[in-house]
Scaffold this active site. Structure first.
Site, short mmCIF file in Angstrom:
data_model
loop_
_atom_site.label_atom_id
_atom_site.label_comp_id
_atom_site.label_asym_id
_atom_site.label_seq_id
_atom_site.Cartn_x
_atom_site.Cartn_y
_atom_site.Cartn_z
N ASP A 30 0.87 -1.20 0.00
CA ASP A 30 0.05 -0.01 0.06
C ASP A 30 0.79 1.22 0.03
O ASP A 30 1.43 1.65 0.85
CB ASP A 30 -0.86 -0.01 1.22
CG ASP A 30 -1.88 1.19 1.36
OD1 ASP A 30 -1.57 2.15 0.66
OD2 ASP A 30 -2.85 0.96 1.96
N LYS A 72 -6.09 10.19 -1.45
CA LYS A 72 -5.22 11.07 -0.50
C LYS A 72 -4.36 11.70 -1.31
O LYS A 72 -4.72 12.71 -1.93
CB LYS A 72 -4.49 10.00 0.39
CG LYS A 72 -5.23 8.95 1.09
CD LYS A 72 -6.01 9.33 2.03
CE LYS A 72 -7.06 8.44 2.44
NZ LYS A 72 -7.06 7.09 3.04
#
Ligand code: PLP
Length: 387
Positions: free
Chosen positions: A174, A199
Site C-alpha cells: 500500500d 489521498k
C-alpha cells in the site's frame, strides 16, 4: 513524446493524456458515455470494464509513475485493496501482513477473509525475522504498508521483495503514504502497488478513488475479478483525478518540505514527548527510509505530554482542522486513539504505542510560518487549560 526517462513532473503533467484531435484543447476531453459502439468485438468499452478513454488515460500515468506495465483505477482505495487481495488469494491460501495496518484494510482482513476461507497472520514488527516467521507452506502473498499509519514505521522493500522471491510469494505494498513521488517500490522488486487515490493523488480532499499498478499479467488477474465486483470509478471523477495528478509532484514535494520543518520544530518543543517522522535522524528506521525514499512525505505524528489537555489542543487549533482523511493541500490533524484506532482495546493501543497524547498531522502546502503559528497558539492555550 518519447516517454522513456521522463521526469516525475512531466509524467504527472502529460503522460496518458487523450489528444483532443477535434478542437486541439489542452487537456483530455471528458468522455461520460456509458455505452460505446463496438470498434470490433474484442474491444467492448464500458465503465465497469475499466476501459473508457479517461480511465485508460489515467492508468497510463499511474503505471508510468509506478514503473509498472499497467494499472487500474477504482472507486475507492478499499475497492483497490479488496479486489487485489481477493484476486490473488484463493480458498486455503494464506497472507502475511503487518500488525499496524490501515484501519479499513485491517477490518477487511479480520471481518471478511474467513468467509472466503483465506488465512492470515500479522507480523508483529518490521524486521525480516518478523515477516519470515509468519510464512507458511500455503502463504501466497506478503503485504506491506510503508511508511505505516500513524507511527510512520518503515519496512525495508528490498528485504520484502527478496523474502517474497525466495518463497515464491506475490509482494504487495500500500504505497498511499509515500506516493510514487517519494518511493518507487518496483525499483526494489515489489510486484503490486496499491493506492488510496483519495489521498495524495487526489490531493484536494474532493475525490474518493483507488489505484493498482503491476505487471500486465497481474493486472489481467485483478481485472478479471474487478469487472465482476464492479468497483469502477465514474469518468467524471477519473477526469478530475487526472487534473489533480498534474500537480502531484509539486504538491508532494512542498508537503515533504513543510513536514520536515514541522517535525524538526516539534522535536525541540517543550510540550512534545516524541515526534515520529522518517526524515528525522532519531527515527528507528531512518537509514532504510533514506535508502528507499526520495522524500519523507507530509505525514508525521507527535505525542503531547499527557499531563496536558490533548483534546483542548485540537479544539484550540484555528487553521488546522481535526479531520478523518489526510494528504490534502490543507493541513489536517487527528487523534488516532479517538478515531482510526478507537476500536482497539486500551491494551492493544498501548502495545502499538498509540497513546492518548498521540496526534497525526497531515502537513499541507500552507506557508510554514502559518502552520507553526497555529500549532504554537494551541500549545500556549493548553498551558493555560487545567486538565
Ligand atoms: C485511506 C487509505 C486507504 C483506503 O482508501 P479509501 O480511498 O478511503 O477507500 C487505504 N490505505 C491507506 C494507507 C489509506 O490511507
Amino acid at each position: 513524446m518519447n516517454s522513456k526517462n521522463l521526469g516525475l513532473n512531466t509524467i504527472c503533467t502529460h503522460v496518458g493524456e487523450v489528444e483532443d484531435k477535434q478542437f486541439k484543447g489542452a487537456i483530455s476531453p471528458l468522455y461520460m458515455s456509458s455505452s460505446y459502439a463496438f470498434e470490433d468485438v474484442e474491444v467492448k468499452r464500458y465503465p465497469r470494464y475499466f476501459n473508457t478513454p479517461n480511465q485508460q488515460a489515467l492508468c497510463k500515468k499511474i503505471a508510468m509513475l509506478e514503473k509498472s506495465e499497467n494499472a487500474l483505477i477504482f472507486g475507492s482505495g478499499m475497492a483497490a485493496v479488496s479486489t487485489t487481495m481477493l484476486a490473488l488469494l484463493h480458498k486455503g491460501d494464506h497472507v502475511v501482513l503487518p500488525q499496524t495496518l490501515y484501519g479499513g484494510t485491517y477490518n477487511f482482513v479480520v471481518e471478511e477473509f474467513h468467509k472466503f476461507g483465506i488465512e492470515y497472520s500479522f507480523a508483529e514488527g518490521f524486521s525480516e525475522a518478523d515477516f519470515a516467521e509468519k510464512i507458511q507452506s500455503n502463504t501466497k502473498v506478503i503485504f506491506v504498508e510503508t511508511p505505516s499509519n500513524p507511527l510512520m514505521r518503515i519496512t525495508d522493500l528490498e528485504m520484502i521483495a527478496r523474502l517474497a522471491k525466495n518463497h515464491g510469494l506475490v509482494s504487495m505494498i500500500d504505497n498511499t503514504f509515500a506516493t510514487p513521488i517519494n518511493q518507487t517500490p518496483a525499483d526494489y522488486g515489489i510486484d503490486i502497488m496499491i493506492h488510496s487515490a483519495t489521498k495524495y493523488m487526489g490531493g484536494h480532499s474532493d475525490i474518493c478513488a483507488g489505484a493498482v499498478a503491476a505487471s500486465e499479467e497481474h493486472i489481467k488477474t485483478i481485472w478479471n475479478l474487478a469487472k465482476n465486483l464492479g468497483g469502477s470509478l465514474s469518468d467524471y471523477a477519473v477526469w478530475l483525478l487526472e487534473r489533480s495528478m498534474k500537480t502531484m509532484a509539486i504538491r508532494v514535494k512542498a508537503q515533504n518540505k513543510n513536514a520536515k520543518k514541522v517535525a524538526k520544530w516539534l522535536e525541540k518543543h517543550a510540550l512534545v514527548n516524541k515526534v515520529y517522522y522518517p526524515g528525522l535522524k532519531t527515527h528507528p528506521e531512518y537509514a532504510i527510509a533514506k535508502k528507499q525514499m526520495r522524500g519523507y512525505t507530509g505525514m508525521l505524528s507527535f505525542e503531547i505530554n499527557e499531563s496536558y489537555d490533548v483534546q483542548g489542543f485540537l479544539r484550540s487549533l484555528q487553521m488546522i482542522k481535526p479531520s478523518m482523511s489526510l494528504a490534502g493541500v490543507e493541513s489536517t490533524i487527528l487523534s488516532p486513539a479517538k478515531t482510526s484506532h478507537g476500536l482497539l482495546s486500551p491494551e492493544d493501543r498501548i502495545k502499538q504505542n498509540i497513546s492518548d497524547g498521540l496526534l497525526r498531522l497531515s502537513v499541507g502546502i500552507e506557508d510554514i510560518e502559518d502552520i507553526k503559528a497555529d500549532l504554537e497558539q494551541a500549545f500556549k492555550a493548553i498551558l493555560k487549560l487545567k486538565k
